[in-house]
Scaffold this motif. Structure first.
Motif, PDB file in Angstrom:
ATOM      1  N   LYS A 116      37.641  -9.340  88.030  1.00 37.90           N
ATOM      2  CA  LYS A 116      38.881  -8.671  87.602  1.00 37.90           C
ATOM      3  C   LYS A 116      40.097  -9.327  88.246  1.00 37.90           C
ATOM      4  CE  LYS A 116      37.156  -3.984  86.681  1.00 37.90           C
ATOM      5  NZ  LYS A 116      37.211  -2.568  87.133  1.00 37.90           N
ATOM      6  N   LYS A 173      37.874 -13.142  74.626  1.00 37.14           N
ATOM      7  CA  LYS A 173      39.227 -13.505  74.188  1.00 37.14           C
ATOM      8  C   LYS A 173      39.656 -14.834  74.822  1.00 37.14           C
ATOM      9  CE  LYS A 173      41.010  -8.795  73.522  1.00 37.14           C
ATOM     10  NZ  LYS A 173      41.994  -7.794  74.017  1.00 37.14           N
ATOM     11  N   ILE A 174      39.346 -14.991  76.110  1.00 41.11           N
ATOM     12  CA  ILE A 174      39.705 -16.227  76.803  1.00 41.11           C
ATOM     13  C   ILE A 174      38.963 -17.416  76.201  1.00 41.11           C
ATOM     14  CG2 ILE A 174      39.596 -17.446  79.013  1.00 41.11           C
ATOM     15  CD1 ILE A 174      39.954 -14.737  80.393  1.00 41.11           C
ATOM     16  N   LEU A 204      41.042 -12.543  86.469  1.00 39.21           N
ATOM     17  CA  LEU A 204      41.185 -12.498  85.015  1.00 39.21           C
ATOM     18  C   LEU A 204      42.526 -13.051  84.534  1.00 39.21           C
ATOM     19  CD1 LEU A 204      39.581 -11.649  82.543  1.00 39.21           C
ATOM     20  CD2 LEU A 204      40.702  -9.426  82.648  1.00 39.21           C
ATOM     21  N   GLU A 205      43.637 -12.621  85.138  1.00 40.56           N
ATOM     22  CA  GLU A 205      44.950 -13.079  84.694  1.00 40.56           C
ATOM     23  C   GLU A 205      45.106 -14.576  84.883  1.00 40.56           C
ATOM     24  OE1 GLU A 205      47.208 -11.467  82.968  1.00 40.56           O
ATOM     25  OE2 GLU A 205      45.771  -9.805  82.947  1.00 40.56           O
ATOM     26  N   MET A 250      34.992  -6.041  80.551  1.00 32.98           N
ATOM     27  CA  MET A 250      35.281  -7.374  81.075  1.00 32.98           C
ATOM     28  C   MET A 250      34.779  -8.455  80.130  1.00 32.98           C
ATOM     29  SD  MET A 250      36.612  -9.223  83.386  1.00 32.98           S
ATOM     30  CE  MET A 250      37.038  -7.869  84.490  1.00 32.98           C
ATOM     31  N   LYS A 295      34.570  -8.307  76.959  1.00 28.12           N
ATOM     32  CA  LYS A 295      35.513  -8.378  75.840  1.00 28.12           C
ATOM     33  C   LYS A 295      36.687  -9.290  76.188  1.00 28.12           C
ATOM     34  CE  LYS A 295      38.439  -5.407  72.974  1.00 28.12           C
ATOM     35  NZ  LYS A 295      38.870  -4.011  72.717  1.00 28.12           N
ATOM     36  N   GLU A 296      37.185  -9.175  77.419  1.00 27.00           N
ATOM     37  CA  GLU A 296      38.294 -10.023  77.852  1.00 27.00           C
ATOM     38  C   GLU A 296      37.864 -11.480  77.964  1.00 27.00           C
ATOM     39  OE1 GLU A 296      41.417  -9.032  78.170  1.00 27.00           O
ATOM     40  OE2 GLU A 296      40.753  -7.047  77.489  1.00 27.00           O
ATOM     41  N   LYS A 318      43.330 -16.311  82.102  1.00 23.06           N
ATOM     42  CA  LYS A 318      44.084 -16.230  80.842  1.00 23.06           C
ATOM     43  C   LYS A 318      45.200 -17.267  80.802  1.00 23.06           C
ATOM     44  CE  LYS A 318      43.333 -11.291  79.945  1.00 23.06           C
ATOM     45  NZ  LYS A 318      43.996  -9.952  79.837  1.00 23.06           N
TER      46      LYS A 318
END
Length: 230
Positions: free
Chosen positions: A64, A169-170, A67-68, A163, A165-166, A71
């Motif tokens: 987590k 996307k990446i 994550l940013e 997580m 799912k994120e 991205k």
């Protein structure tokens, strides 16, 4: 003495075995030592399950926190056609998905099933009765593995699905890197190879984060309310 049934001789040993089986009307009562051993084994299973869940929680929190940054790096790679950066991001996703998937699988043993039931909203309060004279007083025991604690297995799996799912996307953003035409052939091949490895480990994470035993060939669409297609 030899008995005969339908003209066939039956050995004494078989008759004795049949009589012995007929005498087993009730299961043997375990000794006190055996009961204590069972309790010790149950405690060991419970301790091992809690430790595995805590390890999975730590890995999830670390992911987590990253994550940013993942991205942003994926967006930069896609915008500039930087195959090496895209490969680096995919490698980090691969490693994180592998570690989290293994941690969830380790936390999903038999001893962890109690946490799953508790977090799923099944009975979470136990009643203990103590007698005082002619009265019976009911005392509520504290709930075990409630979702608010964030350490039960079902909550971990639900968060892991979010997580995942994120991460998907990446990975979709990373694949835009391949749209740039001037990427050297060698870099493109290495990038695509890393993408495939990352997606394979993400599939393993999805299987480990499923609420029940994974089925071969299962392509989940929604788990714990999370749309995996998004």
């Amino acid at each position: 003495m030899v008995a005969e049934i339908a003209g066939n001789a039956v050995p004494k040993s078989l008759l004795a075995a049949r009589e012995a089986l007929a005498g087993l009307k009730a299961p043997r009562v375990k000794t006190e030592a055996e009961q204590k051993l069972d309790e010790v084994l149950r405690d060991l299973k419970s301790t091992k399950s809690k430790a595995a869940q805590e390890a999975a929680r730590r890995k999830l929190e670390r992911l987590k926190a990253r994550l940013e940054a993942l991205k942003l790096a994926a967006g930069s790679a896609a915008a500039t056609g930087d195959a090496k950066l895209a490969r680096k991001v995919a490698k980090e996703i691969r490693d994180a998905a592998r570690e989290l998937g293994r941690a969830l699988a380790a936390a999903g043993g038999d001893a962890g099933s109690a946490g799953v039931a508790a977090s799923a909203g099944t009975a979470s309060v136990a009643a203990t009765e103590t007698k005082t004279g002619e009265q019976i007083k009911t005392v509520a025991a504290p709930a075990v593995g409630t979702p608010g604690q964030g350490n039960d297995l079902a909550t971990l799996k639900s968060e892991a699905m979010g997580m995942l799912k994120e991460l998907k996307k990446i990975m979709r953003k990373l694949r835009e890197t391949g749209l740039h035409p001037n990427i050297p052939s060698k870099d493109r091949i290495e990038m695509e190879k890393m993408f495939a490895e990352a997606e394979r480990e993400m599939a393993g994470l999805q299987a480990a984060a499923m609420p029940g035993p994974a089925m071969p060939g299962l392509d989940a669409v929604s788990v714990h309310g999370v749309d995996l297609r998004a």
